[in-house]
Design an enzyme around this catalytic site. Structure first.
Site, PDB file in Angstrom:
ATOM      1  N   GLY A  27       0.822  -1.342  -0.037  1.00 47.92           N
ATOM      2  CA  GLY A  27      -0.160  -0.119   0.050  1.00 47.92           C
ATOM      3  C   GLY A  27       0.818   1.263  -0.127  1.00 47.92           C
ATOM      4  O   GLY A  27       1.822   1.364  -0.794  1.00 47.92           O
ATOM      5  N   ILE A  28       0.295   2.330   0.783  1.00 49.55           N
ATOM      6  CA  ILE A  28       0.955   3.448   0.780  1.00 49.55           C
ATOM      7  C   ILE A  28       2.502   3.420   1.381  1.00 49.55           C
ATOM      8  O   ILE A  28       3.463   4.118   0.666  1.00 49.55           O
ATOM      9  CB  ILE A  28       0.244   4.503   2.003  1.00 49.55           C
ATOM     10  CG1 ILE A  28      -1.050   4.602   1.424  1.00 49.55           C
ATOM     11  CG2 ILE A  28       0.829   5.780   2.054  1.00 49.55           C
ATOM     12  CD1 ILE A  28      -2.062   5.407   2.184  1.00 49.55           C
ATOM     13  N   ASP A  47       8.332  -4.189   8.540  1.00 48.37           N
ATOM     14  CA  ASP A  47       6.877  -4.271   8.490  1.00 48.37           C
ATOM     15  C   ASP A  47       6.701  -5.650   9.522  1.00 48.37           C
ATOM     16  O   ASP A  47       7.491  -6.077   9.729  1.00 48.37           O
ATOM     17  CB  ASP A  47       6.413  -4.643   7.197  1.00 48.37           C
ATOM     18  CG  ASP A  47       4.820  -4.812   6.986  1.00 48.37           C
ATOM     19  OD1 ASP A  47       4.487  -3.697   6.322  1.00 48.37           O
ATOM     20  OD2 ASP A  47       4.120  -5.507   7.517  1.00 48.37           O
ATOM     21  N   ASP A  70       7.733  -4.980  14.812  1.00 45.00           N
ATOM     22  CA  ASP A  70       6.409  -4.672  15.437  1.00 45.00           C
ATOM     23  C   ASP A  70       6.660  -3.295  16.232  1.00 45.00           C
ATOM     24  O   ASP A  70       7.440  -3.150  17.100  1.00 45.00           O
ATOM     25  CB  ASP A  70       6.172  -5.686  16.486  1.00 45.00           C
ATOM     26  CG  ASP A  70       4.723  -5.449  17.312  1.00 45.00           C
ATOM     27  OD1 ASP A  70       4.188  -4.490  16.950  1.00 45.00           O
ATOM     28  OD2 ASP A  70       4.464  -6.382  18.276  1.00 45.00           O
ATOM     29  N   VAL A  71       5.946  -2.463  15.696  1.00 46.99           N
ATOM     30  CA  VAL A  71       6.246  -0.910  16.294  1.00 46.99           C
ATOM     31  C   VAL A  71       5.560  -0.794  17.745  1.00 46.99           C
ATOM     32  O   VAL A  71       5.735   0.213  18.273  1.00 46.99           O
ATOM     33  CB  VAL A  71       5.405   0.063  15.227  1.00 46.99           C
ATOM     34  CG1 VAL A  71       6.376  -0.013  13.878  1.00 46.99           C
ATOM     35  CG2 VAL A  71       4.048  -0.317  15.107  1.00 46.99           C
ATOM     36  N   TYR A 163      -9.809   4.474  15.512  1.00 50.95           N
ATOM     37  CA  TYR A 163      -8.923   4.895  14.702  1.00 50.95           C
ATOM     38  C   TYR A 163      -8.720   6.342  14.360  1.00 50.95           C
ATOM     39  O   TYR A 163      -7.879   7.036  14.669  1.00 50.95           O
ATOM     40  CB  TYR A 163      -9.331   4.468  13.047  1.00 50.95           C
ATOM     41  CG  TYR A 163      -8.732   5.056  11.905  1.00 50.95           C
ATOM     42  CD1 TYR A 163      -7.409   4.291  11.575  1.00 50.95           C
ATOM     43  CD2 TYR A 163      -8.981   6.050  11.248  1.00 50.95           C
ATOM     44  CE1 TYR A 163      -6.702   4.700  10.275  1.00 50.95           C
ATOM     45  CE2 TYR A 163      -8.122   6.608  10.180  1.00 50.95           C
ATOM     46  CZ  TYR A 163      -6.902   5.776   9.716  1.00 50.95           C
ATOM     47  OH  TYR A 163      -6.269   6.412   8.671  1.00 50.95           O
ATOM     48  N   LYS A 167      -5.383   8.971  15.187  1.00 55.15           N
ATOM     49  CA  LYS A 167      -4.954   9.620  14.255  1.00 55.15           C
ATOM     50  C   LYS A 167      -4.872  11.351  14.701  1.00 55.15           C
ATOM     51  O   LYS A 167      -3.898  11.987  14.483  1.00 55.15           O
ATOM     52  CB  LYS A 167      -5.654   9.644  13.075  1.00 55.15           C
ATOM     53  CG  LYS A 167      -5.324   8.509  12.218  1.00 55.15           C
ATOM     54  CD  LYS A 167      -3.758   7.961  11.990  1.00 55.15           C
ATOM     55  CE  LYS A 167      -3.807   6.764  11.046  1.00 55.15           C
ATOM     56  NZ  LYS A 167      -2.264   6.295  10.855  1.00 55.15           N
ATOM     57  N   VAL A 196      -7.944   6.527  -0.101  1.00 57.16           N
ATOM     58  CA  VAL A 196      -6.949   6.060  -1.038  1.00 57.16           C
ATOM     59  C   VAL A 196      -6.999   4.643  -1.511  1.00 57.16           C
ATOM     60  O   VAL A 196      -7.517   3.954  -0.827  1.00 57.16           O
ATOM     61  CB  VAL A 196      -5.582   5.869  -0.173  1.00 57.16           C
ATOM     62  CG1 VAL A 196      -4.444   5.588  -1.091  1.00 57.16           C
ATOM     63  CG2 VAL A 196      -5.234   7.325   0.698  1.00 57.16           C
ATOM     64  N   ALA A 197      -7.032   4.721  -2.751  1.00 61.05           N
ATOM     65  CA  ALA A 197      -7.154   3.285  -3.389  1.00 61.05           C
ATOM     66  C   ALA A 197      -5.996   2.379  -3.027  1.00 61.05           C
ATOM     67  O   ALA A 197      -4.950   2.730  -3.182  1.00 61.05           O
ATOM     68  CB  ALA A 197      -6.969   3.718  -5.168  1.00 61.05           C
TER      69      ALA A 197
END
Length: 256
Positions: A27-28, A47, A70-71, A163, A167, A196-197
């Site tokens: 993705g992004i 990741d 793992d963040v 979510y 953010k 976002v696609a």
């Protein structure tokens, strides 16, 4: 005397700089890493999904350093700093998740998971690498926020309280760290995308995609490269007098 246009464009050049991108297997995040490498940066890709991470490494013209990370595990981030050996010049805190459900059906585990990845992860990575940048006297951190940090979209049929809250927290972490480290040569900014696609949104019902597109002034979802270009700008010297900014890249959605 160099041509003025060439001099201006050179500010986007990341040659000789190392960029660490979290959540970079798809993705992004993947597009951000590809874009930064195209601009000349050496890429350090992380990741939580080690299998996907290994698969995408071959998509890069120059193979990046890859690390499963793992963040939400602060010690793992400190360990990664030791493995890398030198502090990256750019940190992109992209790793993020969402679990959509009405608030009455959001479990404690869902709430903590979303906040832990989206907010704790940004703080932990920034604390480790941003502190090293401040000691060195230079660096650029770009956090991936969301237009949902400022507004509540018309979710169909579910809502994403966790979510949105995470953010909004990312925005305030961005601004606070920007002030703390401004005189240390470290800039901290954020990009707030709209719809976002991506692999995730492609799985949505077509009527939902159509509805959200119609709610966006530009009438469509963003492509990942359009978000990546904004990240590139904030990561580069072209934005040298910007810190603490949250840059909206949402097709005008938050203008309504």
């Amino acid at each position: 005397m160099p041509h003025r246009g060439t001099s201006s464009l050179s500010k986007f050049d990341l040659t000789g700089k190392a960029a660490l991108v979290t959540g970079g297997a798809r993705g992004i995040g993947l597009q951000i890493a590809l874009t930064l490498q195209e601009a000349g940066a050496e890429i350090i890709l992380t990741d939580a999904d080690g299998v996907s991470l290994a698969d995408v490494a071959d998509r890069f013209p120059v193979k990046p350093q890859v690390y499963q990370l793992d963040v939400t595990a602060s010690q793992a981030i400190r360990d990664l700093a030791g493995k890398i050996g030198s502090c990256p010049d750019i940190l992109v805190n992209n790793a993020g998740v969402s679990r959509a459900a009405p608030t009455s059906q959001t479990t404690d585990e869902d709430w903590r998971f979303v906040l832990s990845v989206n907010l704790d992860g940004v703080f932990y990575c920034s604390r480790t690498f941003g502190s090293l940048m401040a000691e060195r006297g230079s660096g650029s951190i770009v956090n991936i926020s969301s237009m949902c940090s400022e507004i509540v979209t018309r979710q169909e049929p579910s809502v994403v309280t966790a979510y949105n809250a995470s953010k909004a927290g990312v925005n305030m972490v961005t601004k606070t760290l920007a002030c703390e480290w401004a005189r240390s040569g470290v800039r901290v900014n954020a990009v707030a995308p709209g719809f976002v696609a991506s692999d995730m949104t492609h799985k949505l019902p077509q009527e939902q995609i159509k509805s959200w597109s119609e709610q966006t002034p530009m009438g469509r979802f963003a492509q990942p490269h359009e978000i990546a270009s904004a990240v590139h700008f904030l990561a580069s010297d072209a934005s040298s007098y910007m810190t603490g900014a949250v840059l909206s890249v949402d097709g005008g959605f938050t203008c309504w």
